[in-house]
Design an enzyme around this catalytic site. Structure first.
Site, PDB file in Angstrom:
ATOM      1  N   LYS A 292       9.285  90.917 -13.559  1.00 47.26           N
ATOM      2  CA  LYS A 292       8.319  91.667 -14.397  1.00 47.26           C
ATOM      3  C   LYS A 292       6.959  90.994 -14.423  1.00 47.26           C
ATOM      4  CE  LYS A 292      10.892  89.066 -17.260  1.00 47.26           C
ATOM      5  NZ  LYS A 292      12.319  89.009 -17.543  1.00 47.26           N
TER       6      LYS A 292
ATOM      7  N   GLU B 285      12.867  98.349 -10.041  1.00 41.64           N
ATOM      8  CA  GLU B 285      13.619  98.949 -11.156  1.00 41.64           C
ATOM      9  C   GLU B 285      14.165  97.880 -12.103  1.00 41.64           C
ATOM     10  OE1 GLU B 285      14.238 102.608 -11.607  1.00 41.64           O
ATOM     11  OE2 GLU B 285      14.296 101.483 -13.472  1.00 41.64           O
TER      12      GLU B 285
ATOM     13  N   VAL C   3      12.286  96.147 -15.560  1.00 39.25           N
ATOM     14  CA  VAL C   3      12.194  96.697 -16.925  1.00 39.25           C
ATOM     15  C   VAL C   3      13.539  97.294 -17.323  1.00 39.25           C
ATOM     16  CG1 VAL C   3      11.068  98.403 -18.410  1.00 39.25           C
ATOM     17  CG2 VAL C   3       9.755  97.273 -16.615  1.00 39.25           C
TER      18      VAL C   3
ATOM     19  N   GLY D 245      16.601  96.223 -17.500  1.00 40.35           N
ATOM     20  CA  GLY D 245      17.837  95.888 -16.780  1.00 40.35           C
ATOM     21  C   GLY D 245      18.428  97.059 -16.023  1.00 40.35           C
TER      22      GLY D 245
ATOM     23  N   LYS E 200       6.934  93.660 -19.557  1.00 40.84           N
ATOM     24  CA  LYS E 200       7.638  94.920 -19.244  1.00 40.84           C
ATOM     25  C   LYS E 200       6.813  96.115 -19.698  1.00 40.84           C
ATOM     26  CE  LYS E 200      12.231  92.799 -19.527  1.00 40.84           C
ATOM     27  NZ  LYS E 200      13.314  92.406 -20.450  1.00 40.84           N
TER      28      LYS E 200
ATOM     29  N   GLY F 129      21.054  90.726 -18.690  1.00 45.02           N
ATOM     30  CA  GLY F 129      22.283  90.155 -18.144  1.00 45.02           C
ATOM     31  C   GLY F 129      22.370  90.403 -16.648  1.00 45.02           C
TER      32      GLY F 129
HETATM   33  N1  HSE Z   1      15.512  87.999 -21.063  1.00 42.91           N
HETATM   34  C1  HSE Z   1      15.469  89.411 -20.882  1.00 42.91           C
HETATM   35  C2  HSE Z   1      16.032  90.081 -22.105  1.00 42.91           C
HETATM   36  C3  HSE Z   1      16.276  89.877 -19.706  1.00 42.91           C
HETATM   37  O1  HSE Z   1      16.545  89.415 -23.000  1.00 42.91           O
HETATM   38  O2  HSE Z   1      15.931  91.289 -22.168  1.00 42.91           O
HETATM   39  C4  HSE Z   1      15.498  89.861 -18.430  1.00 42.91           C
HETATM   40  O3  HSE Z   1      14.423  90.707 -18.455  1.00 42.91           O
END
Ligand code: HSE
Length: 424
Positions: free
Chosen positions: A97, A121, A124, A126, A197, A294
């Site tokens: 990102k 993709e 943003v 996951g 993001k 994750g």
């Molecule tokens: N660390 C981020 C989150 C995941 O907790 O959403 C990777 O973008």
């Protein structure tokens, strides 16, 4: 591509391992190279013996991949490697990102100039396919608003606090153990992950380039279990929300903890979940939700991008990206303010006088019994008022002697479901 798609992967961390595992299970893809620092320490026996392990990007290019997958994170050297791959006409997939938020417009331009593609993709939300949905499925609408829960770590912490009154540090440690958090968890907590993001979403949804640093951020670190008690009294809960509204050729946007109605879609998002709501002039509001953080969910996004390229469906209509003319966080919003005070007579009268002087109307004052007088929390909810005015009033109130903690002010998100503008 009719033969197996040859993939080179840089980054063998949480997401990289999930991607490698997924690619290895497919017979239409071949993992030809893996690049990582200290590669000997990283090497595992479940990767095909023919896969090259290396610490050198030049070695990786020499494997002549059909797709380069960048998962090392951070801006350098990732942006440079992506640029070099695109220069060589190699399609690139990344979940980075920071690179897309800072350099996305120029890298997309480079990809187009070289007749190749850059897909992101996984950068943003996951495993939630929101980028492609906006680029393709909503291409026929003029989008005016994006609002979302974009950080799984913050959402995990806030929902643990809400549901179990979990202390902040304990909830953070759990999120780290589950593999959601960034290597530097302050990126999550202080809003920088969601800020990047949001910049990516602004580029994709509005065709506007913004510097991520220009998007206002507020940390969730000052939110405590007591805030959920008071939020509930107001029919709300608390989530980290990233929102951006298109105003002509400019953007109004911010990231931070906010009150959301208990019956809103945001309140229903638990754990590491993400939710993105976009509002278009013709189609109204559309929401996308799922697992936002994750290794495995993010790997789904990455592998899907690889497969789209392998199947020849990886290119999307080029979006003209131009610089946003203005970026601001000023919005008129109802507001929740929690004070924690060493109690004495006259505190509410003193702060009410300041709000009145600034023409800010108090909606309600709530004080739960049972707290000790030397550290007594209560909240004031304010009718919609411009943020800068509320902040000025709070600056004056903060100078008063009765505070045990600085006041915590949170905007109240009154809804994106049914209205074209989020009144934050
Ligand atoms: N660390 C981020 C989150 C995941 O907790 O959403 C990777 O973008």
């Amino acid at each position: 591509m009719t033969s197996r798609c040859r993939v080179a992967l840089a980054g063998f961390g949480t997401v990289g391992r999930s991607v490698a595992r997924s690619l290895q299970e497919r017979d239409d893809v071949e993992l030809v190279a893996i690049l990582n620092r200290e590669v000997e320490r990283k090497r595992v026996e479940w990767i095909d013996r023919r896969t090259t392990w290396t610490e050198s990007f030049d070695d990786l290019l020499r494997c002549r991949p059909d797709v380069f997958v960048e998962l090392i994170g951070g801006r350098a050297p990732a942006a440079d490697w992506i640029r070099r791959a695109l220069e060589a006409g190699i399609p690139v997939v990344t979940a980075n990102k920071q690179v897309i938020a800072h350099d996305g417009a120029s890298l997309l331009g480079l990809a187009a100039a070289r007749g190749t593609v850059l897909r992101f993709e996984g950068a943003v939300a996951g495993g939630v396919p929101v980028i492609r949905a906006i680029e393709s499925g909503l291409a026929g609408d003029a989008l005016t608003l994006v609002a979302g829960i974009l950080n799984g770590t913050c959402n995990y912490i806030l929902t643990r606090m809400e549901r179990d009154a979990a202390p902040f540090d304990e909830a953070l440690r759990e999120a780290q153990a589950l593999g959601f958090a960034e290597a530097d968890a302050s990126q999550d907590i202080d809003g920088l992950d969601a800020q990047a993001k949001l910049a990516v979403l602004v580029m994709v949804a509005f065709g506007l380039q913004v510097s991520p640093a220009a998007l206002a951020v507020r940390s969730i670190a000052t939110v405590g279990p007591v805030d959920f008690v008071y939020a509930k009294r107001l029919g709300c809960t608390i989530r980290q929300i990233a929102w951006a509204e298109r105003i002509g050729s400019g953007v109004r946007a911010a990231v931070g903890p906010a009150l959301v109605a208990l019956d809103s879609p945001f309140a229903g998002v638990g754990g590491s979940g993400n939710l993105v709501a976009v509002h278009g002039r013709s189609g109204g509001t559309t929401t996308f939700g799922g697992r936002g953080a994750g290794g495995d969910p993010t790997a789904v996004a990455v592998v899907s991008d690889v497969l789209a390229i392998a199947r020849g469906t990886g290119s999307v209509p080029a979006v003209q990206v131009r610089c946003a003319s203005i970026v601001s966080a000023d919005a008129a919003t109802p507001c929740y303010v929690r004070f924690t005070v060493a109690d004495r007579p006259g505190i509410i009268a003193a702060l009410a006088a300041v709000f009145a002087r600034h023409d800010v109307n108090i909606d309600a004052v709530l004080q739960e019994p049972g707290y000790p007088p030397h550290e007594r929390p209560f909240i004031v909810s304010l009718d919609a008022a411009p943020w800068p005015v509320v902040e000025t009033a709070l600056g004056e109130i903060e100078r008063m002697e009765f505070h045990v903690q600085p006041p915590l002010a949170l905007p109240v998100l009154t809804g994106v479901e049914d209205r074209p503008v989020a009144t934050f």
